[in-house]
Motif scaffolding. Structure first.
Motif, mmCIF file in Angstrom:
data_model
loop_
_atom_site.group_PDB
_atom_site.id
_atom_site.type_symbol
_atom_site.label_atom_id
_atom_site.label_comp_id
_atom_site.label_asym_id
_atom_site.label_seq_id
_atom_site.Cartn_x
_atom_site.Cartn_y
_atom_site.Cartn_z
ATOM 1 N N TYR A 21 0.727 -1.309 -0.056
ATOM 2 C CA TYR A 21 0.074 -0.058 -0.091
ATOM 3 C C TYR A 21 1.092 1.261 0.097
ATOM 4 O O TYR A 21 0.767 2.242 -0.722
ATOM 5 C CB TYR A 21 -1.012 0.063 1.153
ATOM 6 N N ARG A 26 -1.837 5.094 -4.569
ATOM 7 C CA ARG A 26 -1.678 6.401 -4.941
ATOM 8 C C ARG A 26 -2.384 7.427 -4.292
ATOM 9 O O ARG A 26 -3.615 6.998 -3.627
ATOM 10 C CB ARG A 26 -2.496 6.382 -6.487
ATOM 11 N N ASP A 27 -1.951 8.439 -4.047
ATOM 12 C CA ASP A 27 -2.402 9.448 -3.379
ATOM 13 C C ASP A 27 -3.580 10.174 -4.375
ATOM 14 O O ASP A 27 -3.628 9.976 -5.470
ATOM 15 C CB ASP A 27 -1.784 10.597 -2.967
ATOM 16 N N GLU A 28 -4.667 10.659 -3.867
ATOM 17 C CA GLU A 28 -5.763 11.352 -4.209
ATOM 18 C C GLU A 28 -4.964 12.808 -5.075
ATOM 19 O O GLU A 28 -4.153 13.257 -4.383
ATOM 20 C CB GLU A 28 -6.740 11.970 -3.210
ATOM 21 N N PRO A 29 -5.533 13.187 -6.192
ATOM 22 C CA PRO A 29 -4.939 14.115 -6.761
ATOM 23 C C PRO A 29 -5.295 15.689 -5.960
ATOM 24 O O PRO A 29 -6.011 15.719 -5.069
ATOM 25 C CB PRO A 29 -5.942 14.351 -7.956
ATOM 26 N N PRO A 30 -4.145 16.607 -5.680
ATOM 27 C CA PRO A 30 -4.163 17.657 -5.110
ATOM 28 C C PRO A 30 -5.971 18.601 -5.200
ATOM 29 O O PRO A 30 -6.358 18.493 -6.296
ATOM 30 C CB PRO A 30 -3.204 18.467 -5.264
ATOM 31 N N VAL A 31 -6.432 19.053 -4.264
ATOM 32 C CA VAL A 31 -7.463 19.762 -4.220
ATOM 33 C C VAL A 31 -7.345 21.008 -5.113
ATOM 34 O O VAL A 31 -6.155 21.673 -4.880
ATOM 35 C CB VAL A 31 -8.169 19.952 -3.026
#
Length: 187
Positions: A21, A26-31
């Motif tokens: 993990y 993968r991180d969420e795309p930046p806001v």
């Protein structure tokens, strides 16, 4: 041997999943924060009640919080020292005729916006501006308008008094719905 092996196997599986993990997750795309940034507000001067009310500021606003700014009759009204005599009532109505006229016109404008807050990039920390005293100024202006409501009611002009009460409520709503207000919490 067997329980120790099962414990080791369980911990190894948990660590393996955690490592997979960590390295493959993968991180969420930046806001996109652009939608949260304050934009500059463009309000025409002729539609801004704040600028219209500025003509009432004949004295520096800071003086309004100090004793001696108001007449004895006005002090008596603002402190709430009982009923005013007719001479005091007439004096207050005469002294604040401009306030009543300007307020009546300003309350019918569509916006109330402090100019220095229209552009968020222009707002700087620093010395206090006279606008910091505006809550006191508007409170006093509304106190005199409420006095006029009471005066009108006592002289049989109920419809005028009711119209003025609605204007006072409309002024509060105008401040509350201001695009960028520092006064709404004062209401």
């Amino acid at each position: 041997f067997f329980p120790g092996f099962l414990g080791f196997l369980g911990i190894t599986i948990l660590i393996s999943f955690s490592l997979v993990y960590i390295f493959l997750g993968r991180d969420e795309p930046p806001v996109d924060e652009k939608e949260f940034q304050l934009q500059k507000i463009e309000i025409p001067k002729e539609k801004n009640a704040f600028l219209f009310l500025e003509q009432l500021w004949e004295e520096p606003i800071a003086l309004m919080i100090y004793p001696g700014f108001y007449t004895q009759c006005e002090d008596k009204l603002l402190i709430g020292e009982g009923k005013l005599d007719e001479k005091c009532e007439e004096e207050i109505l005469k002294n604040h005729a401009k306030t009543f006229n300007v307020f009546e016109k300003a309350v019918n404008l569509p916006y109330f916006q402090i100019p220095s807050l229209q552009d968020p990039e222009a707002v700087k920390l620093g010395p206090l501006k006279p606008e910091i005293f505006l809550p006191t100024f508007y409170k006093m202006m509304l106190e005199f308008n409420l006095f006029k409501v009471d005066y009108l009611l006592n002289h049989g002009k109920e419809q005028e008094a009711l119209d003025l009460l609605f204007d006072i409520a409309k002024f509060g709503q105008l401040i509350e719905e201001s695009p960028r207000s520092i006064l709404a919490n004062y209401l």
